[in-house]
Design a protein around this motif. Sequence first.
Motif, mmCIF file in Angstrom:
data_model
loop_
_atom_site.group_PDB
_atom_site.id
_atom_site.type_symbol
_atom_site.label_atom_id
_atom_site.label_comp_id
_atom_site.label_asym_id
_atom_site.label_seq_id
_atom_site.Cartn_x
_atom_site.Cartn_y
_atom_site.Cartn_z
ATOM 1 N N GLY A 50 31.439 -1.569 68.033
ATOM 2 C CA GLY A 50 30.443 -2.628 68.204
ATOM 3 C C GLY A 50 30.948 -3.931 67.648
ATOM 4 N N TYR A 51 30.166 -4.974 67.872
ATOM 5 C CA TYR A 51 30.579 -6.328 67.474
ATOM 6 C C TYR A 51 29.946 -6.739 66.142
ATOM 7 C CZ TYR A 51 31.700 -6.396 72.469
ATOM 8 O OH TYR A 51 32.193 -6.100 73.710
ATOM 9 N N ILE A 52 28.651 -6.427 66.021
ATOM 10 C CA ILE A 52 27.890 -6.875 64.849
ATOM 11 C C ILE A 52 27.737 -5.682 63.899
ATOM 12 C CG2 ILE A 52 25.618 -7.757 64.115
ATOM 13 C CD1 ILE A 52 25.399 -8.908 67.017
ATOM 14 N N PRO A 53 27.891 -5.913 62.567
ATOM 15 C CA PRO A 53 27.764 -4.786 61.637
ATOM 16 C C PRO A 53 26.472 -3.997 61.872
ATOM 17 C CG PRO A 53 28.414 -6.782 60.466
ATOM 18 C CD PRO A 53 28.164 -7.183 61.887
ATOM 19 N N GLY B 297 28.025 1.815 85.637
ATOM 20 C CA GLY B 297 26.862 1.877 84.757
ATOM 21 C C GLY B 297 26.146 0.548 84.798
ATOM 22 N N PRO B 298 24.903 0.525 84.331
ATOM 23 C CA PRO B 298 24.118 -0.717 84.414
ATOM 24 C C PRO B 298 24.671 -1.836 83.540
ATOM 25 C CG PRO B 298 22.864 1.059 83.353
ATOM 26 C CD PRO B 298 24.179 1.635 83.740
ATOM 27 N N ASN B 299 24.182 -3.048 83.764
ATOM 28 C CA ASN B 299 24.554 -4.187 82.920
ATOM 29 C C ASN B 299 24.249 -3.860 81.476
ATOM 30 O OD1 ASN B 299 23.301 -6.086 85.539
ATOM 31 N ND2 ASN B 299 25.384 -6.331 84.818
ATOM 32 N N ALA C 118 25.665 -1.666 79.620
ATOM 33 C CA ALA C 118 25.891 -0.257 79.253
ATOM 34 C C ALA C 118 27.026 -0.102 78.243
ATOM 35 C CB ALA C 118 26.205 0.567 80.498
ATOM 36 N N GLY C 119 27.925 -1.096 78.214
ATOM 37 C CA GLY C 119 29.062 -1.012 77.296
ATOM 38 C C GLY C 119 30.390 -0.816 78.016
ATOM 39 N N LYS C 120 30.420 -1.091 79.305
ATOM 40 C CA LYS C 120 31.638 -0.848 80.096
ATOM 41 C C LYS C 120 32.783 -1.748 79.621
ATOM 42 C CE LYS C 120 29.597 -1.859 84.002
ATOM 43 N NZ LYS C 120 28.286 -2.318 83.453
ATOM 44 N N SER C 121 32.495 -3.061 79.523
ATOM 45 C CA SER C 121 33.549 -3.972 79.061
ATOM 46 C C SER C 121 33.920 -3.651 77.622
ATOM 47 C CB SER C 121 33.092 -5.437 79.139
ATOM 48 O OG SER C 121 32.855 -5.797 80.475
ATOM 49 N N THR C 122 32.930 -3.282 76.826
ATOM 50 C CA THR C 122 33.196 -2.946 75.418
ATOM 51 C C THR C 122 34.111 -1.730 75.329
ATOM 52 O OG1 THR C 122 31.006 -3.812 74.870
ATOM 53 C CG2 THR C 122 32.094 -2.477 73.191
ATOM 54 N N LEU C 123 33.933 -0.782 76.225
ATOM 55 C CA LEU C 123 34.798 0.404 76.223
ATOM 56 C C LEU C 123 36.254 -0.012 76.422
ATOM 57 C CD1 LEU C 123 35.337 3.472 76.329
ATOM 58 C CD2 LEU C 123 34.850 3.381 78.787
ATOM 59 N N GLU D 109 33.496 -1.221 87.134
ATOM 60 C CA GLU D 109 32.999 -1.929 88.314
ATOM 61 C C GLU D 109 31.481 -1.928 88.411
ATOM 62 O OE1 GLU D 109 33.084 -3.722 91.023
ATOM 63 O OE2 GLU D 109 35.114 -4.381 90.652
ATOM 64 N N GLN D 110 30.939 -3.063 88.864
ATOM 65 C CA GLN D 110 29.511 -3.148 89.209
ATOM 66 C C GLN D 110 29.298 -2.602 90.617
ATOM 67 O OE1 GLN D 110 26.556 -4.903 88.248
ATOM 68 N NE2 GLN D 110 27.263 -5.275 86.170
ATOM 69 N N ASN D 111 30.301 -2.790 91.448
ATOM 70 C CA ASN D 111 30.175 -2.265 92.807
ATOM 71 C C ASN D 111 30.512 -0.781 92.767
ATOM 72 O OD1 ASN D 111 30.396 -1.517 95.475
ATOM 73 N ND2 ASN D 111 30.933 -3.606 96.087
#
Length: 245
Positions: free
Chosen positions: A18-21, A43-45, A47-52, A198-200
């Motif tokens: 995560g980003y924030i403590p 996965g939905p907006n 969801a954590g895809k980019s974070t993964l 992907e969103q698509n």
Amino acid sequence: MTDTDTTPVLAAVDLVAGYIPEVDILRGCTGHVGKGELVGVIGPNGAGKSTLIKAMFGLVPVRSGRVMLGEKDITALPAHALVSEGLGYVPQNDNVFPSLTVEENLEMGIYLRPKEFRTRYAAVSDLFPLVSDRRSQKCGSLSGGERQVVAMGRALMTDPTVLFLDEPSAGLSPMMQDTVFESVRTINQSGVSILMVEQNASKCLEIAHRGYVLDQGRNAYEGTGEELLNDPKVIELYLGTLAKI
Ligand SMILES: Nc1ncnc2c1ncn2[C@@H]1O[C@H](COP(=O)(O)OP(=O)(O)OP(=O)(O)O)[C@@H](O)[C@H]1O
Ligand SMILES: [Mg+2]
């Protein structure tokens, strides 16, 4: 389709990040990419895809869990070290330098190993003739799809074994999206293993060997691209709203 092997070349094991403590975005994410595989993550907006991808690429601190490259634990390594280990990353946003030419953008991809520039530039041009046909054009004047090709080309300059792609089709017309997905397939068929967010969802799963559905930072479903495309629950919960054909 290329020969694939589901033995992991790259794996995430129970990743919490995560980003924030004290606010976990990934809350126990597990998945892998096999040799030569093209793996999709949908996965939905939020969801954590980019974070993964960022957590696997050393850009977001991992709080627990592991990232493994073959037998090697690469969890704590920073992004620049991971590039030397054979990973490449194309971010979701701002992934080319608009004021630089196509050639200069590709140079940036291998600025730490300038001696390899010519050979790699030729190899990437073989895959995507656009990078030599338009070598002197400023990236800011390329179409969205062409920019994605340059962004992917830049990541290929280091000759990665595994490439992370974050939403390569975002913001593109359906026809451009098809071209970009074709380019992704071309990269995969050249032997590069790919983890693509992907969103698509539909188009992603159509070209992916396997896929994961991420929801609220956790794995929700997984299977082959075809299994997920035909799974009534995945269709109801994710494809119905996510598919943008
Ligand atoms: N730099 C950041 N600082 C704090 N929170 C962030 C940051 N980046 C993302 N988040 C939060 O993390 C969560 C997951 O974001 P992420 O970008 O991973 O989602 P995503 O699945 O890629 O969504 P999208 O489909 O919209 O790209 C969101 O709640 C988001 O607000
Ligand atoms: Mg994202």
